[in-house]
Design an enzyme around this catalytic site. Structure first.
Site, PDB file in Angstrom:
ATOM      1  N   ASN A   9       1.187  -1.255   0.148  1.00 27.54           N
ATOM      2  CA  ASN A   9      -0.217  -0.294   0.044  1.00 27.54           C
ATOM      3  C   ASN A   9       0.998   0.980   0.285  1.00 27.54           C
ATOM      4  O   ASN A   9       1.573   1.111   1.103  1.00 27.54           O
ATOM      5  CB  ASN A   9      -0.688  -0.304   1.331  1.00 27.54           C
ATOM      6  CG  ASN A   9      -2.030   1.394   1.297  1.00 27.54           C
ATOM      7  OD1 ASN A   9      -2.006   2.232   0.646  1.00 27.54           O
ATOM      8  ND2 ASN A   9      -1.826   1.409   2.921  1.00 27.54           N
ATOM      9  N   LYS A  11      -0.199   4.154  -0.384  1.00 27.64           N
ATOM     10  CA  LYS A  11      -0.423   5.145   0.112  1.00 27.64           C
ATOM     11  C   LYS A  11      -0.439   6.853  -0.662  1.00 27.64           C
ATOM     12  O   LYS A  11      -0.428   6.472  -1.533  1.00 27.64           O
ATOM     13  CB  LYS A  11      -0.518   5.552   1.660  1.00 27.64           C
ATOM     14  CG  LYS A  11      -0.239   4.197   2.624  1.00 27.64           C
ATOM     15  CD  LYS A  11       0.203   4.765   3.657  1.00 27.64           C
ATOM     16  CE  LYS A  11      -0.006   3.555   4.608  1.00 27.64           C
ATOM     17  NZ  LYS A  11       0.061   3.643   6.113  1.00 27.64           N
ATOM     18  N   HIS A  97      -9.712   1.481   5.371  1.00 32.08           N
ATOM     19  CA  HIS A  97      -8.499   2.293   5.870  1.00 32.08           C
ATOM     20  C   HIS A  97      -8.674   2.783   7.179  1.00 32.08           C
ATOM     21  O   HIS A  97      -8.893   3.394   7.002  1.00 32.08           O
ATOM     22  CB  HIS A  97      -7.343   2.330   4.788  1.00 32.08           C
ATOM     23  CG  HIS A  97      -6.358   2.352   5.233  1.00 32.08           C
ATOM     24  ND1 HIS A  97      -5.886   2.788   6.123  1.00 32.08           N
ATOM     25  CD2 HIS A  97      -5.010   1.364   5.132  1.00 32.08           C
ATOM     26  CE1 HIS A  97      -4.914   2.821   6.399  1.00 32.08           C
ATOM     27  NE2 HIS A  97      -3.967   1.309   5.980  1.00 32.08           N
ATOM     28  N   GLU A  99      -6.534   5.092   8.220  1.00 33.58           N
ATOM     29  CA  GLU A  99      -6.164   6.364   7.691  1.00 33.58           C
ATOM     30  C   GLU A  99      -7.383   7.417   6.820  1.00 33.58           C
ATOM     31  O   GLU A  99      -7.978   8.571   6.679  1.00 33.58           O
ATOM     32  CB  GLU A  99      -5.118   6.716   6.502  1.00 33.58           C
ATOM     33  CG  GLU A  99      -3.723   6.285   7.466  1.00 33.58           C
ATOM     34  CD  GLU A  99      -2.126   5.348   6.847  1.00 33.58           C
ATOM     35  OE1 GLU A  99      -2.687   5.479   5.285  1.00 33.58           O
ATOM     36  OE2 GLU A  99      -2.004   5.198   7.809  1.00 33.58           O
ATOM     37  N   GLU A 167      -5.753  -4.953  10.857  1.00 37.21           N
ATOM     38  CA  GLU A 167      -4.232  -3.847  10.787  1.00 37.21           C
ATOM     39  C   GLU A 167      -4.623  -2.725  12.502  1.00 37.21           C
ATOM     40  O   GLU A 167      -5.612  -1.944  11.900  1.00 37.21           O
ATOM     41  CB  GLU A 167      -4.530  -2.655   9.442  1.00 37.21           C
ATOM     42  CG  GLU A 167      -4.447  -3.203   8.148  1.00 37.21           C
ATOM     43  CD  GLU A 167      -3.595  -2.581   7.777  1.00 37.21           C
ATOM     44  OE1 GLU A 167      -2.492  -2.453   7.122  1.00 37.21           O
ATOM     45  OE2 GLU A 167      -3.709  -1.002   7.288  1.00 37.21           O
ATOM     46  N   GLY A 173       2.260   2.488  10.737  1.00 38.62           N
ATOM     47  CA  GLY A 173       3.095   4.285  10.388  1.00 38.62           C
ATOM     48  C   GLY A 173       4.073   4.347  10.715  1.00 38.62           C
ATOM     49  O   GLY A 173       4.404   3.256  12.279  1.00 38.62           O
ATOM     50  N   SER A 215       3.865  -2.085  10.334  1.00 37.53           N
ATOM     51  CA  SER A 215       5.270  -1.924  10.803  1.00 37.53           C
ATOM     52  C   SER A 215       5.866  -3.340  10.804  1.00 37.53           C
ATOM     53  O   SER A 215       6.034  -3.618  11.547  1.00 37.53           O
ATOM     54  CB  SER A 215       4.907  -2.168  12.523  1.00 37.53           C
ATOM     55  OG  SER A 215       4.637  -0.879  12.772  1.00 37.53           O
TER      56      SER A 215
HETATM   57  P1  PGA Z   1       3.098   0.155   8.135  1.00 36.92           P
HETATM   58  O1  PGA Z   1       1.496   0.915   7.501  1.00 36.92           O
HETATM   59  O2  PGA Z   1       3.129  -0.726   6.944  1.00 36.92           O
HETATM   60  O3  PGA Z   1       3.181   1.158   7.119  1.00 36.92           O
HETATM   61  O4  PGA Z   1       3.195   0.057   9.271  1.00 36.92           O
HETATM   62  C1  PGA Z   1       0.312  -0.614   7.215  1.00 36.92           C
HETATM   63  C2  PGA Z   1      -1.132   0.623   6.716  1.00 36.92           C
HETATM   64  O5  PGA Z   1      -0.884   1.059   6.423  1.00 36.92           O
HETATM   65  O6  PGA Z   1      -1.052  -0.549   5.558  1.00 36.92           O
END
Ligand code: PGA
Length: 255
Positions: A9, A11, A97, A99, A167, A173, A215
């Site tokens: 992803n 983003k 998601h 976010e 998640e 993040g 992560s």
């Molecule tokens: P990250 O994000 O691997 O940077 O923690 C995962 C995600 O939001 O899908």
């Protein structure tokens, strides 16, 4: 080991089309043939160019969108429908998601987006996850509600096209301290399958595809997949570095 799905992803990255092309080209070049499914989810503005790069060679990499709208077409400024994504080559769409939920996405709009995506033949990566874990395990109820409301009224014949990404928000993040413990991932994955079984059938629940995100990096990927007993990974930051992403793909194929 059964086939795994590894999703990158991106983003709102990278900052230019040139960098996006470089990233997809490096991933394509470095990817060895294996049985696992790899999906890249670039920003929608780069999608066609990324598809073009991937149109040759035997890499098996597929493309997904990061979100979609719940109407097919019309006066919805700024929105993109699942069918539009499909026509430019996307096979998957991430929906719900955290976010996006933080920007106002509701369980109701998620439900409508999933309905239309399935109807249009796009596979759905539904993200669920709690913002924190309490002692009494209320977060299980929270995840249950997210799943049940997202899938409300959806014909279970579509569940074969569904991937649930667990998640936990606290593990996502750059501000996250660490990823979720594999034994907690395993527990949640079983719980998610149980919830799906409740709303469909035992067989569908058992066969459900549940992946983990938050992560994930080269160091913890194999442990998460093997001890967490998940069907794959959803990767944010580490998917923006071709070397790291390829490292994760290779380590998971070697399990
Ligand atoms: P990250 O994000 O691997 O940077 O923690 C995962 C995600 O939001 O899908």
């Amino acid at each position: 080991m059964a086939k795994k799905i590894i999703i990158g992803n991106w983003k709102m990255n990278p900052a230019s089309l040139k960098e996006a092309i470089l990233l997809v080209s490096s991933i394509k070049k470095g990817k060895a043939a294996d049985k696992n499914e790899i999906v890249l989810c670039p920003p929608s503005v780069y999608l066609s160019d990324v598809v073009k790069i991937l149109s040759s060679g035997k890499h098996g990499i597929k493309i997904g969108a990061q979100d979609c709208f719940y109407e097919e077409k019309g006066a919805f400024t700024g929105e993109v429908s699942p069918i539009m994504f499909k026509t430019v080559g996307a096979k998957y769409v991430i929906i719900g998601h955290s976010e996006r939920r933080a920007l106002g996405e509701t369980n109701e709009s998620i439900n409508k987006k999933i309905k239309l995506s399935f109807k249009k033949g796009i596979k759905v990566i539904l993200c669920v996850g709690e913002s924190e874990r309490d002692e009494t395990g209320q977060y299980f109820r929270f995840i249950e509600t997210q799943i049940k409301s997202a899938l409300l009224g959806i014909n279970k014949s579509y569940f074969k096209d569904l991937i649930i990404a667990y998640e936990p928000i606290w593990a996502i993040g750059k501000n996250a301290q660490k990823s979720c413990d594999p034994k907690d991932i395993k527990e949640m994955s079983l719980f998610i399958k149980k919830v799906l079984a409740e709303i469909s059938s035992r067989e569908i629940g058992l066969k459900a595809t549940v992946i983990y995100g938050g992560s994930v990096d080269v160091k913890n990927a194999t442990q998460i997949v093997s001890e967490g007993e998940v069907d794959g990974l959803l990767i944010g930051r580490a998917s923006l570095d071709a070397k790291k992403f390829l490292g994760i793909i290779n380590s998971v194929s070697s399990i």
